[in-house]
Design a protein around this motif. Structure first.
Motif, PDB file in Angstrom:
ATOM      1  N   ASN A  76       0.770  -1.279  -0.125  1.00 52.19           N
ATOM      2  CA  ASN A  76       0.096   0.105  -0.110  1.00 52.19           C
ATOM      3  C   ASN A  76       1.001   1.169  -0.026  1.00 52.19           C
ATOM      4  OD1 ASN A  76       0.898   0.431   2.517  1.00 52.19           O
ATOM      5  ND2 ASN A  76      -1.022  -0.673   3.638  1.00 52.19           N
ATOM      6  N   ASN A 297      -1.534  -8.340   7.666  1.00 52.45           N
ATOM      7  CA  ASN A 297      -2.656  -7.291   7.846  1.00 52.45           C
ATOM      8  C   ASN A 297      -2.582  -6.673   9.133  1.00 52.45           C
ATOM      9  OD1 ASN A 297      -3.642  -7.541   5.117  1.00 52.45           O
ATOM     10  ND2 ASN A 297      -4.981  -9.150   5.617  1.00 52.45           N
ATOM     11  N   SER A 298      -2.197  -7.482  10.271  1.00 56.77           N
ATOM     12  CA  SER A 298      -2.370  -7.265  11.558  1.00 56.77           C
ATOM     13  C   SER A 298      -1.206  -6.250  11.648  1.00 56.77           C
ATOM     14  CB  SER A 298      -1.764  -8.136  12.670  1.00 56.77           C
ATOM     15  OG  SER A 298      -0.597  -8.763  12.559  1.00 56.77           O
ATOM     16  N   ASN A 301      -2.122  -2.498   9.356  1.00 55.02           N
ATOM     17  CA  ASN A 301      -3.503  -1.880   9.785  1.00 55.02           C
ATOM     18  C   ASN A 301      -3.158  -1.313  11.031  1.00 55.02           C
ATOM     19  OD1 ASN A 301      -4.995  -2.705   7.301  1.00 55.02           O
ATOM     20  ND2 ASN A 301      -5.490  -4.747   8.277  1.00 55.02           N
TER      21      ASN A 301
END
Length: 301
Positions: A76, A297-298, A301
């Motif tokens: 990202n 993701n942990s 995010n």
């Protein structure tokens, strides 16, 4: 054949060099690959670590450096996926020793690229620009173990400044991640693509540009015999036997990606290690990304 299998020693792929070896180390590339064109793989990243090895006594001014180069992929605007072993060694995990180079296939700007980069700001042409951004955080998987054939060889790095990933006409785009714990994709024999700056052949010509190569997914059981390691479900093998095609030093952390049924590129592997003496003659070993999606993701995010 048994002797060949027993000689399949493991080599970390990180390209580390002393100052006088920097040029040779940083331009090695994938064995048997083709030159990647700018924008062809918009999620491909080059990570460059620069570490002081000698200073002038009393003054403390650096006079010698050690360089390390690894590949990575854009997740990202702020996060890059790569291999944990890239950060082994003295000072390796110090974030501000690293920078990321995006929207480029060369490891360093030549004169033309430097001028184009300057003009991109003057005439507002983002597609001409290359990005070199400092790293402000390195996150190694908590179960990474270098002494166990680089078990859980996966890491994340955060960019100090966000990049415009996903914009129209941008040469910086994020890669898709697989579904968590999806061990059926890719299937054995699937042709996937590896991108990076690794070597060609021992003593061969060198290049400053990224290369890409198609590698078939190798049977897990057979590859386990070749590499003599466990953690089978957390790794993917891809490559050939005795074909002089594969990965080697410099490709560490680079993405192995495959097309799914919707013609979307999915990153299934992170380049981890290969054979010491014949990296082009045995399948390379990649960290299986689907095993770590929840951890990824942990963190991001």
């Amino acid at each position: 054949m048994a002797r060949q299998l027993c000689s399949f020693l493991i080599l970390s792929l990180a390209a580390t060099s002393a100052a006088d070896e920097e040029v040779l180390s940083r331009v090695k590339r994938i064995i048997g690959g083709s030159i990647a064109t700018r924008g062809q793989w918009p999620w491909l990243v080059s990570l460059h670590g620069k570490f002081v090895t000698e200073r002038i006594p009393i003054l403390g001014i650096p006079i010698a450096f050690r360089h390390k180069f690894c590949g990575g992929s854009i997740l990202n605007d702020r996060w890059i996926l790569t291999a944990a072993h890239c950060f082994d060694g003295p000072q390796g995990r110090i974030a501000n020793r690293w920078e990321a180079r995006l929207a480029a296939t060369s490891l360093r700007n030549n004169i033309f690229e430097t001028l184009r980069n300057i003009l991109s700001r003057i005439v507002d042409r983002e597609d001409w620009r290359t990005w070199e951004i400092d790293i402000d955080r390195v996150v190694i998987h908590p179960r990474y173990n270098a002494s166990d054939y680089w078990a859980n060889d996966i890491a994340l790095v955060r960019l100090e400044d966000p990049v415009p990933s996903g914009r129209q006409f941008s040469r910086i785009l994020r890669i898709n991640l697989p579904t968590y714990a999806n061990f059926s994709f890719p299937s054995v024999g699937t042709r996937c693509t590896m991108k990076g700056w690794g070597c060609t052949t021992g003593g061969g010509l060198v290049s400053n540009h990224a290369h890409s190569v198609e590698l078939p997914v190798f049977d897990t059981a057979s590859c386990s015999i070749l590499r003599r390691t466990s953690h089978n479900f957390n790794r993917i093998c891809a490559g050939f036997i005795n074909s002089n095609v594969g990965i080697c030093p410099g490709d560490s952390g680079g993405p192995l990606s495959c097309l799914n049924e919707r013609d979307e590129w999915i990153q299934v592997g992170v380049a981890s290690f290969a054979s010491v003496h014949s990296p082009g003659d045995y399948p390379g070993v990649f960290t299986r990304v689907s095993s770590y999606v929840r951890w990824i993701n942990s963190v991001i995010n």
